[in-house]
Every structure is written in structure tokens, then in C-alpha cells.
Design an enzyme around this catalytic site. Sequence first.
Site, PDB file in Angstrom:
ATOM      1  N   GLU A 250       0.871  -1.174   0.000  1.00 43.92           N
ATOM      2  CA  GLU A 250       0.000   0.000   0.000  1.00 43.92           C
ATOM      3  C   GLU A 250       0.906   1.222   0.000  1.00 43.92           C
ATOM      4  O   GLU A 250       1.452   1.597   1.029  1.00 43.92           O
ATOM      5  CB  GLU A 250      -0.920  -0.021   1.227  1.00 43.92           C
ATOM      6  CG  GLU A 250      -1.877  -1.188   1.272  1.00 43.92           C
ATOM      7  CD  GLU A 250      -2.864  -1.198   0.123  1.00 43.92           C
ATOM      8  OE1 GLU A 250      -3.099  -0.122  -0.480  1.00 43.92           O
ATOM      9  OE2 GLU A 250      -3.403  -2.269  -0.203  1.00 43.92           O
ATOM     10  N   CYS A 284      -1.787   9.351   2.411  1.00 38.13           N
ATOM     11  CA  CYS A 284      -1.402   8.762   1.120  1.00 38.13           C
ATOM     12  C   CYS A 284      -2.420   9.044   0.027  1.00 38.13           C
ATOM     13  O   CYS A 284      -2.079   9.063  -1.158  1.00 38.13           O
ATOM     14  CB  CYS A 284      -1.173   7.254   1.263  1.00 38.13           C
ATOM     15  SG  CYS A 284      -2.636   6.337   1.780  1.00 38.13           S
TER      16      CYS A 284
END
Length: 529
Positions: A250, A284
Site C-alpha cells: 500500500e 497517502c
Amino acid sequence: MTDLLLSRCGFREVFSTFSEVCCPNLSEWKGDFIRPSVFTMSREQVVVERARRAFQTGRSKPLDFRIQQLKKLQSFICERQKDITDALRRDLSKNEFVSELFETLVLEAELKLTISRLADWAAPRPVEKNLLTLTDEAYVKPEPLGLVLIIGPWNYPWALTLLPLVGAIAAGNAVVIKPSEISLNSSNVMEEYLPQYIDKDLYPVVTGGAAETQELLKQKFDHIFYTGSSSVGKLVMEAAARHLTPVTLELGGKSPCYIDKNCDITTACRRITWGKLTNCGQTCIAPDYVLCESVVQSRVLEEIKKSIKEFYTDNPKVSDDYGRIVSQRHFKRLMGLMEGSTVAFGGDVDESQLYIGPTVLEGVTSESRVMKEEIFGPLLPIITVDGVEEAIQFINDREKPLVLYVFSYDKKLIKRMLAETSSGALLANDCLVHFIDSALPFGGVGHSGMGRYRGRHSFDLLSNLRSCLIKQLHLERVNSMRYPPHNSRRLGWARFFLLTQISLRRLGYVLAMLAALSAFLVQKYLRQD
């Protein structure tokens, strides 16, 4: 090394683990001494071996045990809420409301969903049959992968470390948890209190920095789940390849945000400002840069400025809702990214407090320094384009992002963005909120990551979805078509069975209708008698 092991693990614990790992047959030990070679194992090896042996006992597999552990994790989050929020305030200057909203609340929702649905997720899943398997038992059975390593990030140290843990426990795995050393206070709280709630052998916490992470990556795992930067993600993948260990990465990247000139600019900029500045931009999936036409640039700048004032007052530095940069290194990195760009507004900094105010940059081009890497901070570049076609080209000229944001009333424009670009997710007319829907698999593509999780997707990701076909020892005449000697007649039968398309669901409906018709005719016949 011996002193380290004794101080961190305890003599009896170390001796017991090494006895199991290195000398399962205790009769091999001669005398009342400990061989010095035993202590060549690192602390990380000890923890990994203990977790693997705990998994091999089989106690993590029963559904009742998994649910019990998930409920204990619920208790941990509830009872240690103050410790968690205090740690987040020291690590990232998050207040208690932000901590609950963006860290623990999403965990509570994930746990509640997983506990309520786990029996369904873990049950064997029947599959469609064909003519060759019509009389057989065919299904998919989820089973644990084994030992999972979770390497958490520092920006959301609780949510993004424990969300995959929920899925790993639900799937019946053992897990080694490695929180980020950058969010040190959160890491320490996790190390101290988590083993008091969930099984400390099956789910140990390993703290430390790069050296400890590297040592863990030398060990063999059955899956590695990493959340962080793409540069470290490459190292994780390289280490995993030595053991052929599957990975979930991720990562992140530069998530673009396109604003259509005909949309509601005020609402769009309000949502973009919120998405960008949440956690001081250290998210993110934050919008990394804005693409818009030059005719609306001044309006976009004006609306973002108004939104910043609304959210954080005229002085964000004193706002309890505005965070800080996590470390001196990241502060200096962000300061360097601003070089060569024009500050439209903002730009105020205080290095002593690791404070960088909300900053919008204009005059930015593809060659600007701020466009060379993921920003991960409160800097928002505005780049002008001639329209949607140029915006799509700009996006496609770069690595595939974790998420693509588009603001428009025009559904055709949104669908064009969807059709002509690639990203881990596409979110229209909002920011960040796709992450909270656990029905949507979360993850990247290409440079922004691999593997998807949340809710059932986490369970499936961290399970071996085992294909099972249970045949009977009869109907050998049908099976003889595959045996030598091969000839055209047998090939013809094979073609028929393999290529004939049949919907078994429809076949079931037809059979049910025939059965009902037969029953009706029998009843009618009996009445006539």
C-alpha cells in the site's frame, strides 16, 4: 546479543523458545549448561519462530478463537483510547476528536463488520459446475496462509497498522506486527498494551527502526503487508522475493485532482482543502496537485483560501485541528520541494515546532521540483491545462496514482476520466471518503501499490482460497474419454463435455418447473380417478 535477548524477552522465555526451535528433543542437551551457539539467533528470529510455532498448534484457526481475539482487540481500542490519543498528540499533534475520527472509529467499524460477518466469509463457497463436474462436490474453502508480517506506517499509525491485523486475525493467521519507529509514542503504546489483550505469542509486536525491520525481512513469512513509500516498498518486495513470499504494498504517489470549470467551484475547493490538509497533508490519498483551466485558477485560489480560514482560522498555527510535520527530516524535505515555485498564499513556517502552514503554489510545471515526488505535506500545487483532454494526457504521462479525483457535474466527463486513465480508485466530487466504505477494495495499481484490502477483501487477501473438488469413484465410462489410446471418437466426446455451454442455475429452474408440472399432473390424474 545475549544481554539484549535476556533483557527484551526474559531468560525463561528465551530458553523455552530456543529449546523448542533449536532442540525439540531435550535429551540432546548435555549437562546443566546452555550452548553459546543458541544465542546467535536475533530477537526478531526468536519472535518469528515463536509466532510460527504458536500457529502450528492450530489454536488460531477455530472461528470462536478468532472472534474472541477480535473482541479483545475491540476492548483494547475502547479501554486504551486515552493512551492512543495521547500518543497521537505527541507524534503528530492530532487532537482527540481527529484521532477518533480518522484512527479508532474506522477500526471500530471494521471490527464490528468483521465479527458479524466472519462465519459467512469463512464458510465453504459453492461454485458453478460444468457437465464434467455435475455430480461432484465443488467449492472454495478459505484457510489461513500462516504467518503474516504487517509493517505499519507513521502517518496513521493505528488505523493503517491494525486494519490489516483485523483481516489477518479473521483469516486465522499468526501475525508479527511492526509499527513505525517514526511515530514512536504510538509504537511504544502498541508494544506495551496490545499483548495484554490479544495472544502475545500469535500476535507479537516488534518495535525498532530500519535495522529491526531489515532483520524481520530476512525471515520467512507467508505474506507481507507493507504500507509506506514506494522506495521502501521496492526493498520489501526484493526481500520477499528471496522466499517467494507474496506481498501487499500500500504505497501512494501523486494523486491528481481535476476541477471542471463548470462545476460548483466553492464546494469542490472546500472538499479538496479538507482532503489535502487532513493530518497536515500527511495522507497517502490526499490530493497531491490540482489541474484546472486558467480561466478558473483565480477562483480556485480564492475558494481554497476561504476554506482554510473557515477550517483553521486566520492563524492555523494556533488551531487545535491543524497538525505538524512528523520529523525534522520530513520538514526539510518539504521546504526543499517549494524551491522554484511561486507561493500564491501561505508559506509560513516554524522549524522549532515543525510547523508548515497551508501553502498553495502557482506557476507550477511538470518540471517543478514539487512535481518530482509525492508531496506528503500541506503544499498544494495548481497546474493549468486547456481542458479535460490535456488533463488526461498529463495524468497518463505519469505513474498510475493511488486515487484520481475529479469534480464535475458532467457524468460523461467523469466516465471519460474513468475510461481513459488508470488508478487504484476514482472518486468523483469528494476526497478521501472512499476509504471508509469497506465494501470498496482499497489499494493501488502499478507504482502506487498492489493488493486490495478492507472488510471481506482483507479476509480474502490474507486467506488461501483453496479450490476443492470431491469426485466419486464411479461413472468411469464418462471419464474414459481422457484415457489412452486417444482417438477421434473420444476427442469428440471431450469437445462436447468441455465446450457445451450450460447454465446450471437455469437448469435448476427448469428441473424445478418440471417437478412442479409433474406434481400438478399427478394431482389432476388422481382427482379424475
